[in-house]
Design a protein around this motif. Structure first.
Motif, PDB file in Angstrom:
ATOM      1  N   MET A  70     -87.361 -37.437  -8.719  1.00  0.00           N
ATOM      2  CA  MET A  70     -85.993 -36.899  -8.716  1.00  0.00           C
ATOM      3  C   MET A  70     -86.013 -35.393  -9.022  1.00  0.00           C
ATOM      4  SD  MET A  70     -83.794 -39.370  -8.091  1.00  0.00           S
ATOM      5  CE  MET A  70     -82.228 -39.067  -8.848  1.00  0.00           C
ATOM      6  N   THR A  71     -86.650 -34.631  -8.133  1.00  0.00           N
ATOM      7  CA  THR A  71     -86.712 -33.180  -8.293  1.00  0.00           C
ATOM      8  C   THR A  71     -86.374 -32.514  -6.965  1.00  0.00           C
ATOM      9  OG1 THR A  71     -89.024 -32.933  -7.643  1.00  0.00           O
ATOM     10  CG2 THR A  71     -88.604 -33.433  -9.973  1.00  0.00           C
ATOM     11  N   PRO A  72     -85.917 -31.264  -6.999  1.00  0.00           N
ATOM     12  CA  PRO A  72     -85.616 -30.558  -5.753  1.00  0.00           C
ATOM     13  C   PRO A  72     -86.819 -30.437  -4.816  1.00  0.00           C
ATOM     14  CG  PRO A  72     -84.614 -29.425  -7.601  1.00  0.00           C
ATOM     15  CD  PRO A  72     -85.500 -30.502  -8.185  1.00  0.00           C
ATOM     16  N   ARG A  73     -88.033 -30.471  -5.342  1.00  0.00           N
ATOM     17  CA  ARG A  73     -89.230 -30.387  -4.497  1.00  0.00           C
ATOM     18  C   ARG A  73     -89.369 -31.581  -3.559  1.00  0.00           C
ATOM     19  NH1 ARG A  73     -93.851 -28.453  -8.742  1.00  0.00           N
ATOM     20  NH2 ARG A  73     -92.593 -26.838  -9.724  1.00  0.00           N
ATOM     21  N   SER A  74     -88.678 -32.655  -3.871  1.00  0.00           N
ATOM     22  CA  SER A  74     -88.758 -33.847  -3.025  1.00  0.00           C
ATOM     23  C   SER A  74     -88.005 -33.684  -1.714  1.00  0.00           C
ATOM     24  CB  SER A  74     -88.199 -35.056  -3.782  1.00  0.00           C
ATOM     25  OG  SER A  74     -89.032 -35.346  -4.884  1.00  0.00           O
ATOM     26  N   VAL A  75     -87.034 -32.792  -1.676  1.00  0.00           N
ATOM     27  CA  VAL A  75     -86.221 -32.627  -0.463  1.00  0.00           C
ATOM     28  C   VAL A  75     -87.068 -32.165   0.728  1.00  0.00           C
ATOM     29  CG1 VAL A  75     -84.207 -31.479   0.541  1.00  0.00           C
ATOM     30  CG2 VAL A  75     -84.132 -32.279  -1.835  1.00  0.00           C
ATOM     31  N   PRO A  76     -87.880 -31.107   0.610  1.00  0.00           N
ATOM     32  CA  PRO A  76     -88.709 -30.731   1.766  1.00  0.00           C
ATOM     33  C   PRO A  76     -89.751 -31.797   2.123  1.00  0.00           C
ATOM     34  CG  PRO A  76     -89.155 -29.255  -0.091  1.00  0.00           C
ATOM     35  CD  PRO A  76     -87.989 -30.119  -0.468  1.00  0.00           C
ATOM     36  N   LEU A  77     -90.233 -32.543   1.138  1.00  0.00           N
ATOM     37  CA  LEU A  77     -91.168 -33.631   1.433  1.00  0.00           C
ATOM     38  C   LEU A  77     -90.483 -34.727   2.253  1.00  0.00           C
ATOM     39  CD1 LEU A  77     -93.103 -34.131  -1.921  1.00  0.00           C
ATOM     40  CD2 LEU A  77     -94.017 -33.320   0.255  1.00  0.00           C
ATOM     41  N   ALA A  78     -89.270 -35.081   1.862  1.00  0.00           N
ATOM     42  CA  ALA A  78     -88.520 -36.108   2.604  1.00  0.00           C
ATOM     43  C   ALA A  78     -88.245 -35.638   4.034  1.00  0.00           C
ATOM     44  CB  ALA A  78     -87.215 -36.442   1.875  1.00  0.00           C
ATOM     45  N   ARG A  79     -87.928 -34.346   4.195  1.00  0.00           N
ATOM     46  CA  ARG A  79     -87.712 -33.808   5.550  1.00  0.00           C
ATOM     47  C   ARG A  79     -88.982 -33.932   6.389  1.00  0.00           C
ATOM     48  NH1 ARG A  79     -84.746 -29.271   3.106  1.00  0.00           N
ATOM     49  NH2 ARG A  79     -86.701 -28.141   3.126  1.00  0.00           N
ATOM     50  N   MET A  80     -90.110 -33.514   5.808  1.00  0.00           N
ATOM     51  CA  MET A  80     -91.378 -33.540   6.528  1.00  0.00           C
ATOM     52  C   MET A  80     -91.762 -34.975   6.898  1.00  0.00           C
ATOM     53  SD  MET A  80     -95.174 -32.344   5.276  1.00  0.00           S
ATOM     54  CE  MET A  80     -95.229 -33.634   4.043  1.00  0.00           C
ATOM     55  N   HIS A  81     -91.648 -35.893   5.949  1.00  0.00           N
ATOM     56  CA  HIS A  81     -92.007 -37.282   6.216  1.00  0.00           C
ATOM     57  C   HIS A  81     -91.087 -37.904   7.264  1.00  0.00           C
ATOM     58  CE1 HIS A  81     -94.015 -37.478   2.009  1.00  0.00           C
ATOM     59  NE2 HIS A  81     -94.840 -37.029   2.927  1.00  0.00           N
ATOM     60  N   THR A  82     -89.804 -37.548   7.244  1.00  0.00           N
ATOM     61  CA  THR A  82     -88.859 -38.071   8.231  1.00  0.00           C
ATOM     62  C   THR A  82     -89.223 -37.578   9.627  1.00  0.00           C
ATOM     63  OG1 THR A  82     -87.082 -38.245   6.606  1.00  0.00           O
ATOM     64  CG2 THR A  82     -86.423 -38.081   8.925  1.00  0.00           C
ATOM     65  N   ARG A  83     -89.472 -36.290   9.748  1.00  0.00           N
ATOM     66  CA  ARG A  83     -89.827 -35.716  11.057  1.00  0.00           C
ATOM     67  C   ARG A  83     -91.091 -36.386  11.609  1.00  0.00           C
ATOM     68  NH1 ARG A  83     -89.595 -30.809   9.613  1.00  0.00           N
ATOM     69  NH2 ARG A  83     -87.486 -30.425  10.348  1.00  0.00           N
ATOM     70  N   ARG A  84     -92.094 -36.541  10.761  1.00  0.00           N
ATOM     71  CA  ARG A  84     -93.346 -37.160  11.200  1.00  0.00           C
ATOM     72  C   ARG A  84     -93.146 -38.624  11.596  1.00  0.00           C
ATOM     73  NH1 ARG A  84     -97.844 -34.879   6.919  1.00  0.00           N
ATOM     74  NH2 ARG A  84     -97.922 -32.769   7.764  1.00  0.00           N
ATOM     75  N   ARG A  85     -92.414 -39.368  10.774  1.00  0.00           N
ATOM     76  CA  ARG A  85     -92.224 -40.796  11.037  1.00  0.00           C
ATOM     77  C   ARG A  85     -91.458 -41.010  12.342  1.00  0.00           C
ATOM     78  NH1 ARG A  85     -94.975 -44.913  10.169  1.00  0.00           N
ATOM     79  NH2 ARG A  85     -95.563 -43.698   8.365  1.00  0.00           N
TER      80      ARG A  85
END
Length: 155
Positions: free
Chosen positions: A16-31
């Motif tokens: 639950m940190t702001p750093r998770s937002v770009p990770l979620a974006r990257m994982h979504t794009r890849r998936r």
């Protein structure tokens, strides 16, 4: 909500940190690229980004995670679920001079449907359903104005 069954499904937990937002974006794009989802992947990435940012900003609880679930459906749609530990849903009241309150309006523009539901003793899930643009026209749906207030359908 659509009754189309998921054909592909992926859930990922993030701190639950702001750093998770770009990770979620990257994982979504890849998936979605890997799945060859026929919709607008960048729209889906933006929806995940906005919902994840809301969760880590407004629902942070120490020791808990935000969960992002992507589910491609048999009708070509995509369900985006973002779950957090807070049972409270944020109020959307964007002010012209403010920096906050517009994310859910953006999601509402991009999603065919947007709703939320409580998960007993666990918090809430915000769900957006996206469909490929060709399906939007087929369903007679046009993008909503950014000025239209989101209409929530709580379950």
């Amino acid at each position: 909500m659509s009754t189309a069954l998921p054909t592909l499904d992926r859930s990922t937990g993030y701190p639950m940190t702001p750093r998770s937002v770009p990770l979620a974006r990257m994982h979504t794009r890849r998936r979605l690229t890997f799945w060859q989802w026929p919709g607008d992947i960048e729209d889906a990435v933006l929806v995940v980004s906005e919902l994840t940012a809301n969760a880590v900003t407004h629902a942070r609880v120490p020791g808990h995670q935000v969960w992002v679930r992507l589910a491609a459906t048999e009708d070509g749609g995509l369900l985006v679920d973002v779950s957090d530990p807070s049972p409270v849903f944020p109020v959307t009241d964007p002010r012209p001079e403010g920096e906050h309150g517009r994310g859910l309006m953006v999601v509402r523009q991009l999603a065919l449907e947007l709703d939320w539901f409580l998960r007993p003793n666990l918090g809430k899930t915000v769900r957006a359903r996206l469909v490929p643009h060709g399906r939007r026209a087929e369903l007679g749906v046009v993008r909503r104005s950014a000025r239209q207030a989101p209409r929530w359908r709580a379950r």
